[in-house]
Design a protein around this motif. Structure first.
Motif, short mmCIF file in Angstrom:
data_model
loop_
_atom_site.label_atom_id
_atom_site.label_comp_id
_atom_site.label_asym_id
_atom_site.label_seq_id
_atom_site.Cartn_x
_atom_site.Cartn_y
_atom_site.Cartn_z
N ASN A 1 0.83 -1.21 0.00
CA ASN A 1 0.00 0.00 0.00
C ASN A 1 0.86 1.26 0.00
OD1 ASN A 1 -2.36 -1.46 -0.08
ND2 ASN A 1 -2.71 -1.36 2.12
N ARG A 2 1.97 1.23 0.72
CA ARG A 2 2.89 2.37 0.74
C ARG A 2 3.45 2.62 -0.65
NH1 ARG A 2 7.87 3.66 0.53
NH2 ARG A 2 8.61 1.54 0.39
N GLN A 3 3.86 1.55 -1.32
CA GLN A 3 4.40 1.67 -2.68
C GLN A 3 3.35 2.22 -3.64
OE1 GLN A 3 5.93 -2.20 -3.67
NE2 GLN A 3 7.60 -2.08 -2.20
N LYS A 4 2.12 1.72 -3.54
CA LYS A 4 1.04 2.21 -4.40
C LYS A 4 0.76 3.68 -4.15
CE LYS A 4 -1.39 -2.19 -4.98
NZ LYS A 4 -2.63 -2.94 -4.67
N ALA A 5 0.76 4.08 -2.87
CA ALA A 5 0.52 5.48 -2.54
C ALA A 5 1.64 6.36 -3.10
CB ALA A 5 0.40 5.65 -1.03
#
Length: 105
Positions: free
Chosen positions: A78-82
């Motif tokens: 999720n951090r990477q996607k954000a």
């Protein structure tokens, strides 16, 4: 006091443990429950001479460790996607609008 993250407030107990828990005595269940809370709240590992409790604890602890690993992997994804979403060069794409949004009115 700082607000606690959701993962610091909850943990999962699995329904699939029920058959094994039913084989324990009431006293063993109580000991195991407190061991679970000690592990989840204070990080204390559980040690016992009772082989039945030790076996059940190994199942429970492994499930908790697997859940923590999966949670960390999901957080990282999720951090990477954000980061991808918020670091695009196209500002309109970052806001979730198309470049032609004004023409839609």
């Amino acid at each position: 006091m700082a607000k606690k993250e959701r993962h610091e407030l909850v943990f999962l107990m699995l329904k699939q443990w029920k058959p094994q828990l039913q084989l324990l005595t009431t006293e063993q269940r109580g000991i195991l429950l407190m061991a679970i809370y000690d592990y989840q709240c204070d990080g204390k590992d559980f040690e016992t001479e009772d082989r039945t409790l030790a076996m059940m604890w190994s199942i429970v602890r492994q499930a908790f460790e697997d859940n923590e690993k999966r949670y960390a992997e999901i957080c990282e994804l999720n951090r990477q996607k954000a980061n991808i979403r918020w670091h695009k060069s196209d500002a309109a794409a970052s806001r979730g609008t198309t470049g032609n949004a004004d023409a839609a009115i």
